[in-house]
Design a protein around this motif. Structure first.
Motif, mmCIF file in Angstrom:
data_model
loop_
_atom_site.group_PDB
_atom_site.id
_atom_site.type_symbol
_atom_site.label_atom_id
_atom_site.label_comp_id
_atom_site.label_asym_id
_atom_site.label_seq_id
_atom_site.Cartn_x
_atom_site.Cartn_y
_atom_site.Cartn_z
ATOM 1 N N ALA A 176 83.408 -31.362 -43.993
ATOM 2 C CA ALA A 176 82.256 -32.162 -45.027
ATOM 3 C C ALA A 176 82.975 -33.142 -45.483
ATOM 4 C CB ALA A 176 81.575 -31.595 -45.255
ATOM 5 N N MET B 268 88.321 -28.874 -52.488
ATOM 6 C CA MET B 268 87.752 -28.063 -52.252
ATOM 7 C C MET B 268 88.366 -26.554 -53.170
ATOM 8 S SD MET B 268 89.132 -25.745 -48.533
ATOM 9 C CE MET B 268 87.211 -25.952 -47.696
ATOM 10 N N ASN C 156 87.611 -22.029 -47.024
ATOM 11 C CA ASN C 156 86.600 -21.421 -45.833
ATOM 12 C C ASN C 156 87.602 -20.807 -44.685
ATOM 13 O OD1 ASN C 156 86.876 -23.948 -45.397
ATOM 14 N ND2 ASN C 156 85.372 -22.899 -43.747
ATOM 15 N N ASP D 266 84.284 -28.896 -54.108
ATOM 16 C CA ASP D 266 83.234 -28.630 -53.246
ATOM 17 C C ASP D 266 83.697 -27.041 -53.341
ATOM 18 O OD1 ASP D 266 82.753 -27.618 -50.660
ATOM 19 O OD2 ASP D 266 83.718 -28.355 -49.072
ATOM 20 N N SER E 293 76.125 -24.931 -51.661
ATOM 21 C CA SER E 293 75.053 -24.827 -50.543
ATOM 22 C C SER E 293 74.318 -23.910 -50.913
ATOM 23 C CB SER E 293 75.660 -24.935 -49.153
ATOM 24 O OG SER E 293 75.671 -26.227 -48.539
ATOM 25 N N HIS F 32 72.624 -21.633 -49.345
ATOM 26 C CA HIS F 32 72.445 -20.523 -48.414
ATOM 27 C C HIS F 32 73.179 -19.899 -48.252
ATOM 28 C CE1 HIS F 32 75.196 -22.474 -44.975
ATOM 29 N NE2 HIS F 32 74.868 -23.642 -45.784
HETATM 30 N N1 PLP Z 1 82.698 -27.094 -47.102
HETATM 31 C C1 PLP Z 1 82.773 -25.971 -46.925
HETATM 32 C C2 PLP Z 1 84.405 -25.193 -47.365
HETATM 33 C C3 PLP Z 1 81.929 -24.792 -46.569
HETATM 34 O O1 PLP Z 1 82.459 -24.175 -46.395
HETATM 35 C C4 PLP Z 1 81.117 -25.459 -46.432
HETATM 36 C C5 PLP Z 1 80.004 -24.528 -44.754
HETATM 37 O O2 PLP Z 1 80.890 -23.960 -44.371
HETATM 38 C C6 PLP Z 1 80.968 -26.699 -46.014
HETATM 39 C C7 PLP Z 1 81.714 -27.658 -47.395
HETATM 40 C C8 PLP Z 1 79.351 -27.320 -45.912
HETATM 41 O O3 PLP Z 1 78.543 -27.075 -46.484
HETATM 42 P P1 PLP Z 1 76.847 -27.089 -45.827
HETATM 43 O O4 PLP Z 1 76.793 -26.792 -44.223
HETATM 44 O O5 PLP Z 1 75.845 -26.063 -46.258
HETATM 45 O O6 PLP Z 1 76.340 -27.915 -45.908
#
Ligand code: PLP
Length: 404
Positions: free
Chosen positions: A123, A169, A173, A198, A221, A223
């Protein structure tokens, strides 16, 4: 923290899969929802459903009040200066796309540069690549070291007079690394460069104060923070958001429309085109209240203990490689064992009731950097327990013995 009490708030945690108790360790992908969030949604649809900002009638005004109260809750949660700096979006992805599109439209010319990092989620890569295509901007990438930490020394070398923004970020993740965003922001600001954070993988683990951080933009986000799907937040400093053009047209983002000239609404509505997802916005505030009722420092302590225990136990397994070995990590462990394919590990753990993530985790450039196709990822949340880690470790050992 009273984990048993907390777990009783999440009915899904007492379900079984394939006759085995569910061990849910895929929280980096999405978190489970507490009863209060689901009940809030049900309540809104049963008692308050009406389009916001549009109606003179009671329900519409009530729904509008609740949605705007939710904005205030988020404002307080991240300590934004004004509630108009809180924009509701579909999630982190939409927040990044919004800024990439609008910021570049207003502030970037061909040849200008945006700096991201080698560990970014797609993203935070592809949103800017789209702008490379449209506007001829250039992406520069901060490399990582062998522990999976950002090379800040290299980042400094990437900054030029053409650098328009740095977007990184907070927590990886894949690697779990907590990036030194305070330092990044300080360096960037000493060159008058704004910074986008992020926070998709940090907002549920670490207290965030956007004024103290002094970041220019931040996204997360719903969720991933025990809230509903389909809603997220973009924080932006007012002066940036004020200068940026709208991202989408229609709905509450207008002041007046004519075929000759359309003018736009004030913040935050300028960036909230169309009917907002107000039930989810309201339930997101409920999730934040829930989180606050437990307290992020207590959650962090609990999750750190799980991370430490799980790491120690995994390291006892022969031929394990853990990706991301920084001393400053948060809630995520990625690994591979010998030549066992990550999908095989994930599928066999699944049959034992253990949910982990496998694959590239939407970070293919990072996978290339690490020289692998994917990893197995366990990620922890406030409701996970040491007993679940034991089941997970036993499961991993069983898979290893099947392959040896
Ligand atoms: N950025 C990071 C570090 C993520 O872990 C994620 C989703 O796993 C996203 C962006 C994208 O998040 P979303 O799919 O909820 O928009």
């Amino acid at each position: 923290m009273n984990i048993e009490k907390i777990r009783s708030n999440f009915p899904i945690l007492s379900t079984t899969v394939y006759g085995k108790p569910l061990v849910y360790l895929d929280n980096g992908a999405t978190t489970q929802k507490p009863k209060c969030v689901v009940e809030r949604l049900e309540d809104i649809y049963y008692t308050t459903n009406a389009n916001v900002h549009r109606g003179v009638h009671y329900l519409s005004q009530h729904a509008t009040d609740l949605a705007e109260e939710a904005r205030n809750t988020i404002q307080k949660f991240i300590n934004a200066k004004h509630n108009r700096e809180v924009i509701f979006t579909k999630g982190t992805t939409e927040s990044i796309n919004l800024v990439a599109h609008s910021f570049c439209q207003r502030f970037c010319k061909e040849g200008d540069e945006i700096i991201i990092s080698a560990m970014e989620h797609h993203a935070n890569i592809v949103s800017w690549q789209l702008q490379e295509e449209i506007r001829g901007i250039k992406l520069k990438v901060i490399p990582i070291n062998e522990k999976g930490e950002l090379r800040i020394d290299e980042m400094k070398k990437l900054i030029t007079s053409r650098t328009r923004l740095i977007s990184v970020m907070h927590v990886s993740n894949v690697l779990g690394t907590i990036n030194p965003i305070e330092e990044i922001i300080e360096i960037a600001h000493s060159h008058d460069i704004p910074v986008f954070i992020d926070a998709a993988q940090s907002i549920q683990h670490l207290p965030i104060d956007v004024q103290k951080l002094d970041c220019d933009f931040l996204a997360f986000s719903g969720h991933k923070i025990y809230g509903p799907n389909g809603v997220g937040v973009l924080y932006g400093k007012e002066h940036w958001l004020d200068e940026m053009p709208p991202y989408q047209g229609g709905g509450e983002m207008i002041k007046s429309v004519s075929f000759a000239k359309t003018t736009f609404n004030e913040l935050p509505f300028k960036f909230e085109a169309g009917t907002p997802d107000y039930p989810d916005v309201i339930a997101l505030a409920t999730a934040v209240d829930y989180l606050n009722s437990i307290g992020l420092p207590a959650i962090k302590r609990h999750e750190d203990a799980l991370l430490k225990y799980c790491t120690e136990e995994l390291l006892k397994i022969k031929n394990i490689r853990i990706f991301g070995t920084s001393g400053n990590k948060c809630s995520v462990i990625s690994f591979l064992i010998a030549d066992i394919h990550h999908y095989d590990m994930g599928m066999l753990l699944d049959k034992m009731g253990i949910a982990v993530r496998t694959g590239h985790h939407c970070a293919q450039p990072l996978m290339h950097e690490l020289g692998i196709e994917g990893t197995v990822r366990a990620s922890f949340a406030l409701y996970n327990t040491k007993e679940e880690i034991d089941l997970f470790i036993d499961g991993v050992k069983k898979v290893v013995s099947m392959f040896s």
